[in-house]
Design a protein around this motif. Structure first.
Motif, PDB file in Angstrom:
ATOM      1  N   GLN A 171       1.003  -1.487  -0.010  1.00  0.00           N
ATOM      2  CA  GLN A 171       0.409   0.353  -0.172  1.00  0.00           C
ATOM      3  C   GLN A 171       1.006   1.068  -0.103  1.00  0.00           C
ATOM      4  O   GLN A 171       0.842   2.401   1.015  1.00  0.00           O
ATOM      5  CB  GLN A 171      -0.972  -0.182   1.034  1.00  0.00           C
ATOM      6  CG  GLN A 171      -1.955  -1.408   1.191  1.00  0.00           C
ATOM      7  CD  GLN A 171      -2.763  -0.833   0.259  1.00  0.00           C
ATOM      8  OE1 GLN A 171      -3.445  -0.260  -0.113  1.00  0.00           O
ATOM      9  NE2 GLN A 171      -3.465  -2.047   0.017  1.00  0.00           N
ATOM     10  N   PRO A 172       1.773   1.300  -1.308  1.00  0.00           N
ATOM     11  CA  PRO A 172       1.972   2.756  -1.226  1.00  0.00           C
ATOM     12  C   PRO A 172       1.742   4.047  -0.729  1.00  0.00           C
ATOM     13  O   PRO A 172       1.802   4.590  -0.129  1.00  0.00           O
ATOM     14  CB  PRO A 172       3.128   2.753  -1.882  1.00  0.00           C
ATOM     15  CG  PRO A 172       2.250   1.943  -3.186  1.00  0.00           C
ATOM     16  CD  PRO A 172       1.650   1.123  -1.907  1.00  0.00           C
ATOM     17  N   ALA A 173       0.589   4.749  -1.158  1.00  0.00           N
ATOM     18  CA  ALA A 173      -0.004   5.508  -0.735  1.00  0.00           C
ATOM     19  C   ALA A 173      -0.683   5.154   0.228  1.00  0.00           C
ATOM     20  O   ALA A 173      -0.533   6.734   1.260  1.00  0.00           O
ATOM     21  CB  ALA A 173      -1.707   5.586  -1.363  1.00  0.00           C
ATOM     22  N   PHE A 174      -0.872   4.718   1.476  1.00  0.00           N
ATOM     23  CA  PHE A 174      -0.770   4.927   3.003  1.00  0.00           C
ATOM     24  C   PHE A 174       0.171   4.827   3.415  1.00  0.00           C
ATOM     25  O   PHE A 174       0.648   5.644   4.609  1.00  0.00           O
ATOM     26  CB  PHE A 174      -1.412   3.720   3.132  1.00  0.00           C
ATOM     27  CG  PHE A 174      -3.068   3.598   3.337  1.00  0.00           C
ATOM     28  CD1 PHE A 174      -3.940   4.192   3.423  1.00  0.00           C
ATOM     29  CD2 PHE A 174      -3.703   2.262   2.212  1.00  0.00           C
ATOM     30  CE1 PHE A 174      -4.838   4.180   3.334  1.00  0.00           C
ATOM     31  CE2 PHE A 174      -5.336   2.287   1.937  1.00  0.00           C
ATOM     32  CZ  PHE A 174      -6.057   2.620   2.335  1.00  0.00           C
ATOM     33  N   ALA A 175       1.719   4.267   2.621  1.00  0.00           N
ATOM     34  CA  ALA A 175       2.783   3.887   3.006  1.00  0.00           C
ATOM     35  C   ALA A 175       3.041   5.925   3.449  1.00  0.00           C
ATOM     36  O   ALA A 175       3.704   6.903   4.366  1.00  0.00           O
ATOM     37  CB  ALA A 175       4.046   3.741   2.757  1.00  0.00           C
ATOM     38  N   PHE A 176       2.859   6.700   2.562  1.00  0.00           N
ATOM     39  CA  PHE A 176       3.015   8.373   1.885  1.00  0.00           C
ATOM     40  C   PHE A 176       2.360   8.777   3.217  1.00  0.00           C
ATOM     41  O   PHE A 176       2.517   9.865   3.459  1.00  0.00           O
ATOM     42  CB  PHE A 176       2.855   8.383   0.519  1.00  0.00           C
ATOM     43  CG  PHE A 176       3.056   9.754   0.578  1.00  0.00           C
ATOM     44  CD1 PHE A 176       3.902  10.278   0.365  1.00  0.00           C
ATOM     45  CD2 PHE A 176       1.986  10.729  -0.346  1.00  0.00           C
ATOM     46  CE1 PHE A 176       4.781  11.556  -0.267  1.00  0.00           C
ATOM     47  CE2 PHE A 176       2.468  11.915  -0.487  1.00  0.00           C
ATOM     48  CZ  PHE A 176       3.416  12.689  -0.270  1.00  0.00           C
ATOM     49  N   LEU A 177       1.433   8.607   2.899  1.00  0.00           N
ATOM     50  CA  LEU A 177       0.063   9.061   4.100  1.00  0.00           C
ATOM     51  C   LEU A 177       0.820   9.432   5.642  1.00  0.00           C
ATOM     52  O   LEU A 177       0.581  10.162   6.154  1.00  0.00           O
ATOM     53  CB  LEU A 177      -1.903   8.495   3.999  1.00  0.00           C
ATOM     54  CG  LEU A 177      -2.296   9.568   4.653  1.00  0.00           C
ATOM     55  CD1 LEU A 177      -2.402  10.822   3.843  1.00  0.00           C
ATOM     56  CD2 LEU A 177      -3.708   8.776   4.266  1.00  0.00           C
ATOM     57  N   VAL A 178       1.524   7.684   5.691  1.00  0.00           N
ATOM     58  CA  VAL A 178       1.405   7.919   7.245  1.00  0.00           C
ATOM     59  C   VAL A 178       2.778   8.806   7.887  1.00  0.00           C
ATOM     60  O   VAL A 178       2.919   9.215   8.351  1.00  0.00           O
ATOM     61  CB  VAL A 178       1.348   6.321   7.544  1.00  0.00           C
ATOM     62  CG1 VAL A 178       2.802   6.092   8.758  1.00  0.00           C
ATOM     63  CG2 VAL A 178       0.937   5.539   7.418  1.00  0.00           C
ATOM     64  N   SER A 179       3.741   8.702   6.688  1.00  0.00           N
ATOM     65  CA  SER A 179       5.108   9.340   6.091  1.00  0.00           C
ATOM     66  C   SER A 179       4.853  11.121   6.842  1.00  0.00           C
ATOM     67  O   SER A 179       5.463  12.237   7.591  1.00  0.00           O
ATOM     68  CB  SER A 179       5.746   9.610   5.065  1.00  0.00           C
ATOM     69  OG  SER A 179       6.881   9.545   5.546  1.00  0.00           O
ATOM     70  N   VAL A 180       3.840  11.727   5.432  1.00  0.00           N
ATOM     71  CA  VAL A 180       3.428  13.164   5.610  1.00  0.00           C
ATOM     72  C   VAL A 180       2.567  13.127   6.950  1.00  0.00           C
ATOM     73  O   VAL A 180       3.109  14.356   7.675  1.00  0.00           O
ATOM     74  CB  VAL A 180       2.628  13.342   4.128  1.00  0.00           C
ATOM     75  CG1 VAL A 180       1.301  14.951   4.453  1.00  0.00           C
ATOM     76  CG2 VAL A 180       3.451  13.027   3.212  1.00  0.00           C
ATOM     77  N   CYS A 221       7.135  16.175  -1.487  1.00  0.00           N
ATOM     78  CA  CYS A 221       7.843  16.483  -3.202  1.00  0.00           C
ATOM     79  C   CYS A 221       8.417  14.657  -3.475  1.00  0.00           C
ATOM     80  O   CYS A 221       8.543  14.330  -4.162  1.00  0.00           O
ATOM     81  CB  CYS A 221       7.727  17.817  -4.091  1.00  0.00           C
ATOM     82  SG  CYS A 221       6.497  18.557  -4.065  1.00  0.00           S
ATOM     83  N   LYS A 222       9.581  15.047  -2.576  1.00  0.00           N
ATOM     84  CA  LYS A 222      10.794  14.480  -2.976  1.00  0.00           C
ATOM     85  C   LYS A 222      10.470  13.072  -2.743  1.00  0.00           C
ATOM     86  O   LYS A 222      10.544  11.378  -3.054  1.00  0.00           O
ATOM     87  CB  LYS A 222      12.580  14.848  -2.396  1.00  0.00           C
ATOM     88  CG  LYS A 222      13.263  15.638  -3.216  1.00  0.00           C
ATOM     89  CD  LYS A 222      13.994  16.364  -1.924  1.00  0.00           C
ATOM     90  CE  LYS A 222      14.536  18.293  -1.866  1.00  0.00           C
ATOM     91  NZ  LYS A 222      15.928  18.510  -1.372  1.00  0.00           N
ATOM     92  N   GLU A 223       9.917  13.018  -1.140  1.00  0.00           N
ATOM     93  CA  GLU A 223       9.080  11.801  -0.847  1.00  0.00           C
ATOM     94  C   GLU A 223       8.431  10.804  -1.816  1.00  0.00           C
ATOM     95  O   GLU A 223       8.585   9.476  -2.264  1.00  0.00           O
ATOM     96  CB  GLU A 223       8.959  11.726   0.900  1.00  0.00           C
ATOM     97  CG  GLU A 223       8.073  10.237   0.760  1.00  0.00           C
ATOM     98  CD  GLU A 223       7.786  10.691   2.857  1.00  0.00           C
ATOM     99  OE1 GLU A 223       7.381   9.235   2.672  1.00  0.00           O
ATOM    100  OE2 GLU A 223       8.459  11.184   3.191  1.00  0.00           O
ATOM    101  N   ALA A 224       7.566  11.351  -2.954  1.00  0.00           N
ATOM    102  CA  ALA A 224       6.510  11.326  -3.726  1.00  0.00           C
ATOM    103  C   ALA A 224       7.329  11.083  -4.912  1.00  0.00           C
ATOM    104  O   ALA A 224       6.987  10.706  -6.061  1.00  0.00           O
ATOM    105  CB  ALA A 224       5.278  11.798  -3.716  1.00  0.00           C
ATOM    106  N   GLY A 225       8.752  11.121  -4.885  1.00  0.00           N
ATOM    107  CA  GLY A 225       9.252  11.606  -6.256  1.00  0.00           C
ATOM    108  C   GLY A 225       9.217  12.424  -7.196  1.00  0.00           C
ATOM    109  O   GLY A 225       9.288  12.661  -8.746  1.00  0.00           O
TER     110      GLY A 225
END
Length: 127
Positions: free
Chosen positions: A25-34, A87-91
């Motif tokens: 679940q990369p979208a959720f991983a990004f959301l947790v990080s942010v 933005c960097k984390e999102a590529g």
């Protein structure tokens, strides 16, 4: 010290959760990080109140220019850095670079009146 330990624990839990979610679940991983970064930023901003009180006492030395100018410039820099890191984390490296540049320009423009005042005072002193 205790606050730092709590923040470190929160970051550790978020890092483990992010790593666990990243594959499926990369979208959720990004959301947790942010969300973790935003939460940490909120906690730290609340701790800055004594510094803000001290800066308010410096009004006398700035010749009518409020130290809030410096705080606004610092706030712009922090928000720009946070957005760029996101933005960097999102590529999105190009967007991150653009945000960093915009943040620098806006911070400089925010501090320009104070810089002009200081340079004017310095020029008056030399004459």
């Amino acid at each position: 010290m205790i606050l730092l330990c709590k923040l470190a624990a929160a970051v550790f839990v978020a890092a483990v959760l992010t790593l666990a979610l990243k594959k499926d679940q990369p979208a959720f991983a990004f959301l947790v990080s942010v969300c973790t970064a935003a939460g940490l930023l909120t906690v730290v901003v609340r701790q800055v109140e004594p510094l803000l009180d001290w800066l308010r006492t410096l009004d006398v030395y700035f010749g009518g220019q409020n130290p809030a100018v410096l705080l606004r410039a610092l706030g712009i820099a922090l928000v720009a850095q946070f957005a760029a890191d996101t933005c960097k984390e999102a590529g999105l490296a190009a967007a991150a670079t653009a945000i960093e540049l915009c943040g620098r320009v806006l911070a400089l423009l925010q501090a320009l009146p104070l810089l002009q005042s200081l340079l004017g005072s310095f020029a008056d002193y030399l004459q």
